[in-house]
Scaffold this motif. Structure first.
Motif, PDB file in Angstrom:
ATOM      1  N   HIS A  32       0.826  -1.199   0.000  1.00 12.27           N
ATOM      2  CA  HIS A  32       0.000   0.000   0.000  1.00 12.27           C
ATOM      3  C   HIS A  32       0.865   1.255   0.000  1.00 12.27           C
ATOM      4  O   HIS A  32       2.017   1.233   0.431  1.00 12.27           O
ATOM      5  N   CYS A  61      -4.424   1.854  -4.301  1.00 10.83           N
ATOM      6  CA  CYS A  61      -3.352   2.777  -3.917  1.00 10.83           C
ATOM      7  C   CYS A  61      -2.575   3.236  -5.147  1.00 10.83           C
ATOM      8  O   CYS A  61      -2.202   4.397  -5.259  1.00 10.83           O
ATOM      9  N   CYS A 116      -1.153  -2.828  -4.227  1.00 11.48           N
ATOM     10  CA  CYS A 116      -2.584  -2.549  -4.076  1.00 11.48           C
ATOM     11  C   CYS A 116      -3.051  -1.708  -5.264  1.00 11.48           C
ATOM     12  O   CYS A 116      -2.540  -0.605  -5.465  1.00 11.48           O
TER      13      CYS A 116
HETATM   14 ZN    ZN Z   1      -4.019   0.153  -0.729  1.00 15.17          ZN
END
Ligand code: ZN
Length: 66
Positions: A14, A55, A52
């Motif tokens: 992330h 993200c 991610c």
């Molecule tokens: Zn994320």
């Protein structure tokens, strides 16, 4: 100036706002995708988790075209 960093936590890599968050092992932090995740010992050292996607999209939106 905006500053974002990547951190592996809870199975994904992330991005987070590095101005607001100081990361340490076991710290729960807010990610750009809106989750609250916690780093564990297995998140340190090897970066094996996938990025991610939320993200990834969010950081591109915030930073704009290079
Ligand atoms: Zn994320």
């Amino acid at each position: 100036m905006q500053r974002y960093l990547w951190q592996q936590a809870e199975g994904l890599r992330h991005a987070y706002d590095a101005h607001r968050t100081r990361l340490d092992l076991g710290v729960t932090f807010p990610t750009l995708c809106g989750a609250e995740v916690t780093t564990s010992r297995e998140d340190v050292g090897k970066w094996l988790r996938p990025t991610c996607p939320t993200c990834d999209r969010e950081i591109r939106t915030r930073l704009g075209p290079a």
